[in-house]
Structure formats: C-alpha cells, structure tokens
Scaffold this active site. Structure first.
Site, PDB file in Angstrom:
ATOM      1  N   THR A 159       1.760  27.907 -70.168  1.00  0.00           N
ATOM      2  CA  THR A 159       3.099  28.691 -70.272  1.00  0.00           C
ATOM      3  C   THR A 159       2.725  29.645 -69.158  1.00  0.00           C
ATOM      4  O   THR A 159       3.145  29.447 -68.020  1.00  0.00           O
ATOM      5  CB  THR A 159       3.365  29.504 -71.478  1.00  0.00           C
ATOM      6  OG1 THR A 159       2.013  29.992 -72.054  1.00  0.00           O
ATOM      7  CG2 THR A 159       3.745  28.362 -72.786  1.00  0.00           C
ATOM      8  N   LYS A 185      -4.729  25.826 -73.670  1.00  0.00           N
ATOM      9  CA  LYS A 185      -3.885  26.662 -72.909  1.00  0.00           C
ATOM     10  C   LYS A 185      -3.717  28.157 -73.610  1.00  0.00           C
ATOM     11  O   LYS A 185      -4.048  28.275 -74.857  1.00  0.00           O
ATOM     12  CB  LYS A 185      -2.324  26.223 -72.689  1.00  0.00           C
ATOM     13  CG  LYS A 185      -1.819  25.919 -74.084  1.00  0.00           C
ATOM     14  CD  LYS A 185      -1.078  27.451 -74.979  1.00  0.00           C
ATOM     15  CE  LYS A 185       0.069  27.999 -73.782  1.00  0.00           C
ATOM     16  NZ  LYS A 185       0.529  29.419 -74.567  1.00  0.00           N
ATOM     17  N   THR A 196      -2.127  33.318 -79.214  1.00  0.00           N
ATOM     18  CA  THR A 196      -1.177  32.361 -78.660  1.00  0.00           C
ATOM     19  C   THR A 196      -2.078  31.470 -77.694  1.00  0.00           C
ATOM     20  O   THR A 196      -2.600  31.699 -76.677  1.00  0.00           O
ATOM     21  CB  THR A 196      -0.296  32.957 -77.530  1.00  0.00           C
ATOM     22  OG1 THR A 196       0.655  33.706 -78.554  1.00  0.00           O
ATOM     23  CG2 THR A 196       0.616  32.098 -76.861  1.00  0.00           C
ATOM     24  N   GLU A 282      -3.278  37.320 -68.919  1.00  0.00           N
ATOM     25  CA  GLU A 282      -2.234  37.629 -68.172  1.00  0.00           C
ATOM     26  C   GLU A 282      -2.445  38.841 -67.160  1.00  0.00           C
ATOM     27  O   GLU A 282      -2.872  39.991 -67.839  1.00  0.00           O
ATOM     28  CB  GLU A 282      -1.091  37.875 -69.118  1.00  0.00           C
ATOM     29  CG  GLU A 282      -0.311  36.466 -69.468  1.00  0.00           C
ATOM     30  CD  GLU A 282       0.674  37.032 -70.608  1.00  0.00           C
ATOM     31  OE1 GLU A 282       1.390  35.909 -71.031  1.00  0.00           O
ATOM     32  OE2 GLU A 282       0.926  37.873 -71.105  1.00  0.00           O
ATOM     33  N   ASN A 404       4.811  40.631 -68.529  1.00  0.00           N
ATOM     34  CA  ASN A 404       5.249  40.598 -69.900  1.00  0.00           C
ATOM     35  C   ASN A 404       6.676  41.197 -69.995  1.00  0.00           C
ATOM     36  O   ASN A 404       7.672  41.041 -70.701  1.00  0.00           O
ATOM     37  CB  ASN A 404       4.514  41.095 -71.047  1.00  0.00           C
ATOM     38  CG  ASN A 404       3.407  40.025 -71.389  1.00  0.00           C
ATOM     39  OD1 ASN A 404       3.363  39.186 -72.173  1.00  0.00           O
ATOM     40  ND2 ASN A 404       2.310  40.054 -70.693  1.00  0.00           N
ATOM     41  N   THR A 409      13.077  36.053 -68.422  1.00  0.00           N
ATOM     42  CA  THR A 409      13.819  36.183 -67.123  1.00  0.00           C
ATOM     43  C   THR A 409      13.109  35.483 -65.912  1.00  0.00           C
ATOM     44  O   THR A 409      13.594  35.398 -64.959  1.00  0.00           O
ATOM     45  CB  THR A 409      14.266  37.595 -66.731  1.00  0.00           C
ATOM     46  OG1 THR A 409      13.373  38.478 -66.710  1.00  0.00           O
ATOM     47  CG2 THR A 409      15.129  37.865 -67.659  1.00  0.00           C
TER      48      THR A 409
END
EC number: 2.3.1.35
Length: 409
Positions: A159, A185, A196, A282, A404, A409
């Site tokens: 992702t 992942k 996650t 991230e 985040n 979008t």
C-alpha cells in the site's frame, strides 16, 4: 543445543523469498483496484500443507480474516492464499463477509483446491466495498505466465510501502535441506498485536500442525508484535505460515531433536521481515532498535522497550538527531513496570548518557554524529533481574504527516 550454535546453522539465501521453498509458486497482477500498480497477489503450493495464523487484536476485525480463520479451523491446512491491496474490505458488514467468501470460492476453483484450503487477505482503505467484478477478472488471469513470480507478488500486496519486503533462509534437518521464505507488507498503522501488516511465510519442512501454531505465536510475540511505527493497530492484519512437507524430513514437533533448528530458522525469517516493516515506516528515515536488559522479567523488558519505541517524543528526537535522553527516561517511567530508578543505565549505541539513574558527561557532537546514522540502537540496562527484550521502530518525520493527510486522495 545453544541458541548461538543453532543460529550458525542458518544460511541466508540471496534474493530469496516466498517461492524459495520447494513446491511454492506466486504471482501478481493489476486488476483495476488501483490506477496502475499491481493490486492482486497470490501464492500457492503444489500440495496442501499444515498452516497456522496470528491475527489482529483490533475489535473491528475485517472480513478476510474471518474467512481465513474459518479455513484454518477446519483442518489446519492451506494450499493457497489470495490477497488484494487498495481496499481493506473492513467495516463492510454482511456484504463484505459474503464478498470475502466469494473471493475464496473463485480463487480455490481457479487453482483447483477445496475452498477451505484457501486463505484470503485484503489491505487498503477501510469502509469501501470490493468491486467483485474486478477481483474475479483478476483471479481469472492467475496462471498466465506474464503474471508469475515472487517479485510480482511482493509488489501487489503493498500500500504505502516504499519497497518490497522478502527474505529466505535454509537449514539442515534429518540431513535434508529445509527452506523457509517469506514476504510482507506494512508501512503505516503499525503497532503491536498485528498492526497494519500482512506477512506470509512458506516452508517445505514437514511440521506438526499444533507445533507450528505454537511456534508462530511465540515468535510473533518477539518479532511482529515488537515493532511500531505510529501506535495504531489496524483491522486487517495477520501472519500466515504454510508448511507443505516437500523437503521430506521426518515430521517436526517440539519432541524432535532438531526442533530448535527449525524454530530459529522460522524466527529469523519473521524477525527480518518485522525489521523491514519498521525500517519502511511511512516517512521514516531511520530504523530504531531498543534493547532492554536486566529487567525483572522478559515481560517487563518487553513493555519498557515498547514504551520507548512508541514514544513520539523519542521518535522525533531521533529524527532530529537530538541526544535528548530525558525522553527515554520519561518513557521508561510511564511504562508501569517495576524497576529501581537508581540503577538505570542508558546508552546511545556505545555512548553512555545515564548511569545508575544519573546523567554522565558525554560529547554532544559525538552523540549527534551517531544519531545521524540510518540505524540507531538505544540500550537500556537495569539491575533488577535477567529479563530482556528488543523492539524495533522508526523515527517520526514531517513526511509521515504528509502521507497520512492525503491517504485517500
């Protein structure tokens, strides 16, 4: 056999992954859930094998996890796994569950196995329904040569990850070469208890089902459950291990004289995948390792290491290469674990900054130079017992907020 001796028997496989063990195939393709990137992956074995899973503790458990648990509860066996990215199929009600079962049915029929030999996984946006026409269209293409390959599988399950995560090792048991491989992942919403992340481990070892399940749970608690990126525990995530027995060793259980060799091989694969997830958090620029020793118990050491690695103030200090050891002490203090504050030591790598609960003189320039590295180790010592634990995480950067803030979008 001493653990260090066992680990010396584990051999790294260069460019290895989930198809390194005998009898496993994998692939990935673009079925239209994402604009361009691969978004549907699968792995399957020539023969069914004993399997085990560990799942998120989030109360909003996604539909694919329920279907996978249903499969494993029937015979503790799996032969194939199908995964989509982009859409999590979480918080989707009865229709989401029906879609997950339909995904299992279509996949199992495509590769010619009983439905309960198939597992299902999804990752991505929460609250959106799966476009089943696209899922079915993608599954129909499984087996086409252009979609085959572990590299395509590794890419299809991502992702917000910035890179693929795969590893494989081999060991020798009963004079047979046994291979253990895996892919994972995970980048955001990473916190203990299956955050996650998805991790899939394969092995050609023959392993008794209950022993495999017990081993996976123990190993998960010292690997995947010891990483954090941002403190969020997600709805979808799990670790699955599938052992197809094609190495033809005598069946492994805790009574087997070489059980420890297999266990450490499996633990090594899980730990390496867990560290890669933490490294790829991230916006992350640094991998942080927290090592705690001398605590009253392993459980206390685990809680302390997780408190430190989860602290946003510690994570931002490391991002800024700021030797602010007071933030580490603060996290230790609110961990809620029994300890003697007057016997605490803290080091940044090999640079002592606290001894017996008091600050020691150190070079700020030397500390900053150390903290500028892309791998940072924080060592915390106590004199309260023999408990120890290691946790992994990453720094908290400006890019984490950017990623985040615009995830949808």
């Amino acid at each position: 056999m001493a653990q260090s001796t066992v680990k010396q028997k584990i051999q790294w496989i260069e460019n290895g992954g989930i198809t390194s063990p005998k009898g496993f195939q994998a692939g990935g393709l673009h079925c239209g859930l994402r604009k361009q990137k691969l978004d549907l992956g699968w792995v399957y074995s020539d023969v069914p094998g004993n399997a085990a899973g560990v799942y998120t503790t989030n109360l909003f458990q996604a539909a694919p996890l329920k279907v996978t648990q249903d499969s494993l509860n029937q015979e503790q066996k799996l032969q194939g796994i199908v995964i989509n990215s982009a859409i999590a199929n979480a918080c989707t009600g009865e229709q989401g569950l029906l879609d997950a079962y339909e995904m299992r049915k279509v996949f199992s029929e495509k590769i010619g196995i009983p439905q309960h030999y198939a597992a299902v996984a999804s990752t991505g946006l929460i609250g959106e329904m799966l476009p089943m026409d696209k899922i079915k269209g993608g599954i129909a293409e499984i087996g086409e040569p252009e979609h085959d390959g572990a590299d395509k599988f590794e890419t299809a399950i991502l992702t917000t990850d910035t890179k693929e995560k795969a590893v494989a090792v081999k060991v020798w048991i009963d004079e047979k070469e046994i291979t253990i491989g895996g892919a994972a992942k995970g980048s955001g919403m990473i916190h203990p208890n299956m955050a996650t992340m998805l991790s899939f481990v394969t092995t050609d070892a023959q392993v008794e089902a209950n022993a495999l399940s017990t081993a996976l749970k123990r190993i998960t608690n010292k690997s995947f459950n010891m990483i954090t990126v941002d403190g969020d525990t997600s709805t979808n995530d799990m670790v699955l291990v599938l052992a197809n027995g094609k190495a033809e060793n005598s069946i492994l259980s805790e009574e087997h004289p070489e059980w420890e060799t297999f266990y450490e091989g499996l633990a090594t694969v899980c730990e390496l995948l867990a560290k890669e997830i933490a490294r790829d958090g991230e916006g992350a620029t640094k991998l942080i390792t927290v090592k705690v020793t001398g605590a009253v118990s392993d459980e206390a050491a685990s809680a302390i290491s997780k408190a430190i690695i989860s602290s946003n103030l510690v994570k931002t200090a490391i991002h800024g290469s700021d030797a602010n050891w007071g933030r580490i002490i603060t996290a230790i203090g609110y961990s809620g674990q029994p300890l003697d504050p007057n016997k605490v030591g803290v080091s940044l790598g090999t640079i002592p900054v606290v001894e017996n609960g008091l600050p020691v003189t150190f070079s700020e320039d030397e500390a900053k130079e150390y903290l500028l590295q892309d791998e940072v180790v924080l060592c915390v010592t106590f004199q309260d017992g023999v408990g120890e634990a290691t946790a992994w995480g990453c720094d908290l950067s400006y890019d984490y907020v950017k990623i985040n803030a615009s995830y949808r979008t």
